[in-house]
Design a protein around this motif. Structure first.
Motif, PDB file in Angstrom:
ATOM      1  N   GLY A 262      50.481  80.553  53.810  1.00 39.17           N
ATOM      2  CA  GLY A 262      50.319  79.665  54.955  1.00 39.17           C
ATOM      3  C   GLY A 262      48.883  79.588  55.427  1.00 39.17           C
ATOM      4  N   LEU A 263      48.214  80.722  55.497  1.00 39.02           N
ATOM      5  CA  LEU A 263      46.809  80.731  55.900  1.00 39.02           C
ATOM      6  C   LEU A 263      45.949  80.027  54.864  1.00 39.02           C
ATOM      7  N   ARG A 264      46.173  80.315  53.592  1.00 39.65           N
ATOM      8  CA  ARG A 264      45.348  79.701  52.548  1.00 39.65           C
ATOM      9  C   ARG A 264      45.531  78.195  52.515  1.00 39.65           C
ATOM     10  N   ALA A 265      46.768  77.718  52.734  1.00 38.77           N
ATOM     11  CA  ALA A 265      47.008  76.274  52.749  1.00 38.77           C
ATOM     12  C   ALA A 265      46.283  75.622  53.918  1.00 38.77           C
ATOM     13  N   LEU A 266      46.325  76.267  55.074  1.00 36.48           N
ATOM     14  CA  LEU A 266      45.646  75.740  56.254  1.00 36.48           C
ATOM     15  C   LEU A 266      44.143  75.672  56.020  1.00 36.48           C
ATOM     16  N   VAL A 267      43.573  76.733  55.466  1.00 35.25           N
ATOM     17  CA  VAL A 267      42.137  76.747  55.176  1.00 35.25           C
ATOM     18  C   VAL A 267      41.786  75.632  54.193  1.00 35.25           C
ATOM     19  N   ASN A 268      42.568  75.501  53.129  1.00 37.68           N
ATOM     20  CA  ASN A 268      42.274  74.484  52.103  1.00 37.68           C
ATOM     21  C   ASN A 268      42.295  73.077  52.684  1.00 37.68           C
ATOM     22  N   VAL A 269      43.269  72.791  53.535  1.00 34.31           N
ATOM     23  CA  VAL A 269      43.374  71.453  54.124  1.00 34.31           C
ATOM     24  C   VAL A 269      42.198  71.188  55.056  1.00 34.31           C
ATOM     25  N   LEU A 270      41.834  72.168  55.868  1.00 34.81           N
ATOM     26  CA  LEU A 270      40.709  71.989  56.787  1.00 34.81           C
ATOM     27  C   LEU A 270      39.387  71.859  56.028  1.00 34.81           C
ATOM     28  N   VAL A 271      39.217  72.670  54.990  1.00 37.95           N
ATOM     29  CA  VAL A 271      37.988  72.607  54.186  1.00 37.95           C
ATOM     30  C   VAL A 271      37.875  71.253  53.485  1.00 37.95           C
ATOM     31  N   SER A 272      39.008  70.736  53.030  1.00 32.76           N
ATOM     32  CA  SER A 272      39.006  69.469  52.279  1.00 32.76           C
ATOM     33  C   SER A 272      38.538  68.284  53.114  1.00 32.76           C
ATOM     34  N   THR A 273      38.612  68.384  54.447  1.00 30.79           N
ATOM     35  CA  THR A 273      38.138  67.294  55.298  1.00 30.79           C
ATOM     36  C   THR A 273      36.613  67.211  55.305  1.00 30.79           C
ATOM     37  N   ASN A 274      35.958  68.326  55.004  1.00 29.22           N
ATOM     38  CA  ASN A 274      34.496  68.407  55.034  1.00 29.22           C
ATOM     39  C   ASN A 274      33.933  68.068  56.420  1.00 29.22           C
ATOM     40  N   LEU A 275      34.708  68.417  57.453  1.00 33.65           N
ATOM     41  CA  LEU A 275      34.310  68.095  58.819  1.00 33.65           C
ATOM     42  C   LEU A 275      34.000  69.326  59.667  1.00 33.65           C
ATOM     43  N   TYR A 276      34.463  70.502  59.219  1.00 35.16           N
ATOM     44  CA  TYR A 276      34.405  71.676  60.081  1.00 35.16           C
ATOM     45  C   TYR A 276      33.792  72.876  59.368  1.00 35.16           C
ATOM     46  N   ASN A 277      33.226  73.771  60.155  1.00 38.98           N
ATOM     47  CA  ASN A 277      32.868  75.091  59.662  1.00 38.98           C
ATOM     48  C   ASN A 277      34.094  75.988  59.846  1.00 38.98           C
ATOM     49  N   ILE A 278      34.528  76.635  58.791  1.00 35.60           N
ATOM     50  CA  ILE A 278      35.749  77.433  58.841  1.00 35.60           C
ATOM     51  C   ILE A 278      35.418  78.915  58.685  1.00 35.60           C
ATOM     52  N   GLN A 279      35.829  79.690  59.677  1.00 32.93           N
ATOM     53  CA  GLN A 279      35.750  81.143  59.618  1.00 32.93           C
ATOM     54  C   GLN A 279      37.168  81.705  59.521  1.00 32.93           C
ATOM     55  N   VAL A 280      37.304  82.837  58.865  1.00 33.32           N
ATOM     56  CA  VAL A 280      38.604  83.500  58.764  1.00 33.32           C
ATOM     57  C   VAL A 280      38.461  84.949  59.198  1.00 33.32           C
ATOM     58  N   CYS A 281      39.331  85.364  60.085  1.00 31.73           N
ATOM     59  CA  CYS A 281      39.362  86.758  60.530  1.00 31.73           C
ATOM     60  C   CYS A 281      40.843  87.113  60.690  1.00 31.73           C
ATOM     61  N   ALA A 282      41.419  87.705  59.653  1.00 31.27           N
ATOM     62  CA  ALA A 282      42.876  87.885  59.602  1.00 31.27           C
ATOM     63  C   ALA A 282      43.219  89.304  59.148  1.00 31.27           C
ATOM     64  N   PRO A 283      44.444  89.743  59.417  1.00 29.43           N
ATOM     65  CA  PRO A 283      44.847  91.104  59.017  1.00 29.43           C
ATOM     66  C   PRO A 283      44.783  91.292  57.507  1.00 29.43           C
ATOM     67  N   ASP A 284      44.461  92.515  57.086  1.00 29.29           N
ATOM     68  CA  ASP A 284      44.379  92.790  55.655  1.00 29.29           C
ATOM     69  C   ASP A 284      45.744  92.961  55.002  1.00 29.29           C
ATOM     70  N   SER A 285      46.807  93.004  55.813  1.00 27.62           N
ATOM     71  CA  SER A 285      48.175  93.094  55.300  1.00 27.62           C
ATOM     72  C   SER A 285      49.095  92.473  56.330  1.00 27.62           C
ATOM     73  N   GLU A 286      50.378  92.332  55.986  1.00 26.10           N
ATOM     74  CA  GLU A 286      51.303  91.676  56.900  1.00 26.10           C
ATOM     75  C   GLU A 286      51.456  92.465  58.194  1.00 26.10           C
ATOM     76  N   LYS A 287      51.344  91.740  59.304  1.00 30.00           N
ATOM     77  CA  LYS A 287      51.493  92.340  60.628  1.00 30.00           C
ATOM     78  C   LYS A 287      52.471  91.501  61.461  1.00 30.00           C
ATOM     79  N   SER A 288      53.550  91.078  60.831  1.00 33.43           N
ATOM     80  CA  SER A 288      54.526  90.236  61.516  1.00 33.43           C
ATOM     81  C   SER A 288      55.230  90.997  62.638  1.00 33.43           C
TER      82      SER A 288
END
Length: 307
Positions: free
Chosen positions: A21-47
């Motif tokens: 889910g995170l990777r898909a969101l990043v890919n879609v946002l990056v594909s617009t070429n409109l935004y600077n994208i930073q990622v700061c997420a857990p190194d493992s599942e923290k549901s």
């Protein structure tokens, strides 16, 4: 220079930095070429860690390569930790204009919002006066595919873009953040619908287990998945008289809401639900009235006859 003119979006989640889910969101946002994208997420599942934070020991931050991002870090802490660190100016050189938490595998409606690490990732930004949005996809085992995360990201892109316009024009209301849920059949969704947090709740219980083979894990989409207990769980260290219990989802699924504007009901009807949230919750007015009359009577310790 071009990158300096772009809005910056920081992505976090609770399913972990490698989650689809995170990777898909990043890919879609990056594909617009409109935004600077930073990622700061857990190194493992923290549901389902809610808004817990790491307090008694440091967290680690490991740089990760994710195509198209300006920087990405895997954090050993909770989603709230990730957001807090990401907007602290300690990890990234500047504050993001918007924090997006998701896309979660499984919906986050009703009372489930209280448990959600995904929502907490957005709420932490809200507490620090950074505009934010949490996004969840109503994953259903046997129906959903990983491609649905991309469709969900594409379906939410207009909301993210419109929010950034409001932020740029100083019209964004800083007294709330948004929680968005995308229906299972995202390709045929009925459009956006403004909703309120309802009272739906997944029925959970406990099952006693006696061995690693019986261990059950509740997955991030709130379904039971037969798995072994985590590798760090050492069965040999348990005393013979120790009882083991594992959570499980009870039959019947979620309790339905009845109001047409509630998030869970609208999501099940096929809408992309958009629910404004805040950190302060208020009891229903009838409870306020009851305790308004009750509190003055609490004037002295009770006698034994009153117990």
């Amino acid at each position: 220079m071009e990158s300096e003119k772009r809005a910056t979006i920081m992505i976090t989640n609770d399913d972990g930095i490698d989650a689809a889910g995170l990777r898909a969101l990043v890919n879609v946002l990056v594909s617009t070429n409109l935004y600077n994208i930073q990622v700061c997420a857990p190194d493992s599942e923290k549901s389902a860690v809610s808004h817990s934070i790491t307090w008694r020991h440091p967290v680690s931050a490991k740089k990760v390569e994710i195509d198209g991002t300006t920087a990405a870090y895997a954090i050993s802490g909770t989603p709230a930790d990730c957001t807090s660190l990401g907007i602290s100016n300690s990890l990234f050189p500047s504050l993001p204009h918007l924090v997006v938490s998701g896309i979660n595998m499984g919906s986050n409606c009703g009372y489930h919002i209280v448990y959600s690490g995904t929502v907490a990732g957005a709420r932490e930004a809200f507490l620090n006066h950074i505009p934010s949005i949490s996004i969840s996809y109503d994953w259903v085992k046997g129906k959903s595919t990983l491609h649905d995360f991309t469709l969900a990201a594409q379906a939410c892109l207009p909301i993210i873009s419109a929010l950034l316009v409001e932020i740029k024009n100083h019209r964004y209301p800083h007294n709330s953040f948004l929680n968005v849920d995308v229906p299972t059949n995202v390709a045929n969704n009925k459009g956006y619908k403004l909703t309120k947090q309802g009272k739906s709740i997944v029925k959970m219980g406990w099952k006693q287990v006696t061995s690693e083979a019986e261990g059950r894990k509740m997955s991030s989409d709130m379904t039971n998945t037969t798995t072994a207990l985590p590798a760090e769980f050492d069965m040999s260290s348990l005393l013979p008289e120790t009882l083991l219990f594992a959570r499980e989802v009870r039959p019947g699924g979620a309790k339905l809401d009845h109001d047409d504007s509630d998030d869970y009901k609208s999501l099940q009807e096929g809408y992309i639900t958009v629910t404004p949230l805040a950190a302060i919750s208020h009891a229903d007015i009838d409870c306020q009235n009851y305790f308004k009359d009750w509190l003055p009577s609490v004037s002295e310790p009770p006698s034994s006859s009153a117990l």
